[in-house]
Each structure stands twice: as structure tokens, then as C-alpha cells.
Scaffold this active site. Structure first.
Site, PDB file in Angstrom:
ATOM      1  CE1 TYR A 111      -4.632  -1.248   1.819  1.00 14.43           C
ATOM      2  CE2 TYR A 111      -5.858  -2.596   0.267  1.00 14.43           C
ATOM      3  CZ  TYR A 111      -4.869  -2.467   1.206  1.00 14.43           C
ATOM      4  OH  TYR A 111      -4.098  -3.557   1.544  1.00 14.43           O
TER       5      TYR A 111
ATOM      6  CG  HIS B  62      -3.034  -2.579  -3.014  1.00 16.36           C
ATOM      7  ND1 HIS B  62      -3.298  -1.644  -2.042  1.00 16.36           N
ATOM      8  CD2 HIS B  62      -2.123  -3.437  -2.491  1.00 16.36           C
ATOM      9  CE1 HIS B  62      -2.584  -1.939  -0.963  1.00 16.36           C
ATOM     10  NE2 HIS B  62      -1.863  -3.015  -1.212  1.00 16.36           N
TER      11      HIS B  62
ATOM     12  CE1 TYR C 265      -0.580  -9.962   0.367  1.00 19.96           C
ATOM     13  CE2 TYR C 265       1.378  -8.957  -0.569  1.00 19.96           C
ATOM     14  CZ  TYR C 265       0.413  -9.008   0.409  1.00 19.96           C
ATOM     15  OH  TYR C 265       0.437  -8.098   1.432  1.00 19.96           O
TER      16      TYR C 265
ATOM     17  CD1 TRP D 258       4.628  -1.170   4.617  1.00 21.90           C
ATOM     18  CD2 TRP D 258       6.219  -0.898   6.160  1.00 21.90           C
ATOM     19  NE1 TRP D 258       4.982  -2.411   5.059  1.00 21.90           N
ATOM     20  CE2 TRP D 258       5.955  -2.279   6.011  1.00 21.90           C
ATOM     21  CE3 TRP D 258       7.186  -0.489   7.066  1.00 21.90           C
ATOM     22  CZ2 TRP D 258       6.622  -3.251   6.752  1.00 21.90           C
ATOM     23  CZ3 TRP D 258       7.851  -1.455   7.807  1.00 21.90           C
ATOM     24  CH2 TRP D 258       7.566  -2.825   7.652  1.00 21.90           C
TER      25      TRP D 258
END
EC number: 5.1.3.32
Length: 104
Positions: A18, A22, A41, A77
Site C-alpha cells: 500500500y 502511494h 492530503y 481504484w
């Protein structure tokens, strides 16, 4: 700006993946986030619970809500689906949080 907090869940054996995905976020995804009013963010991981805490500042709810419809977001996604809990449309399972305190 509107501040938003939310919780998502990463699979226990996918923490590193993960983070890697990113760290290598696609430039076109970043551009689309900015185009839809995203600022400041961040996503944090609690390794003990597998929970992700997201924090984002947005310019406008209506503008931000259109981000989900973009082709790059749909592609992201699908790319992230193997590492986190998702809904039937491949969007992350996400719970919005209520802000109870803020200090500038």
C-alpha cells in the site's frame, strides 16, 4: 477549504505494498486530485488495526464529488483493490469522520 477525515482498511499483509503504491503515485492521479480541489492530503496507517486514516482539505464538495467519476480515479481504484477493502464498484470501503476539534 473544508477539512475531511476518513477511515479505510488495508489488508494485514499489504501494508508495505500500500505504501509503495502511494510512494509511486501516478502523476496523472495527482493532477486529477488537484484539478478536483484537493489540498493537504495525507494518509496514515495504524499497523496494529490495519486502519488507514485519511485527511484532506477540499475546495468544494460538489467539485470533489466528481473525482470519483474520472477514468484515472476508476483505474486507481482497480489498482488498489488487491491491497485494501473495497466496495462492489472497486471504491475503497470508507467511513467519513466527524470533526470534533480544530486549532489553527
Amino acid at each position: 477549504m473544508k477539512r475531511k477525515g476518513f477511515i479505510m482498511t488495508v489488508y494485514p499483509d499489504k501494508h508495505d505494498e500500500y505504501e509503495k503504491r502511494h510512494n509511486e503515485i501516478w502523476p496523472e492521479m495527482v493532477a486529477e486530485l488537484k484539478k478536483h480541489g484537493a489540498h493537504n492530503y495525507s494518509i496514515f496507517l495504524d499497523k496494529q488495526t490495519n486502519q488507514l486514516f485519511g485527511y484532506i482539505e477540499i475546495e468544494d464538495e460538489e467539485k470533489w464529488s466528481k473525482m470519483a467519476e474520472t477514468s484515472i480515479n476508476q483505474k486507481w481504484w482497480k489498482f488498489m483493490k488487491p491491497v485494501m477493502k473495497t466496495n462492489s464498484d472497486d471504491s475503497p470501503v470508507s467511513t467519513d469522520l466527524t470533526e470534533v476539534f480544530h486549532m489553527d
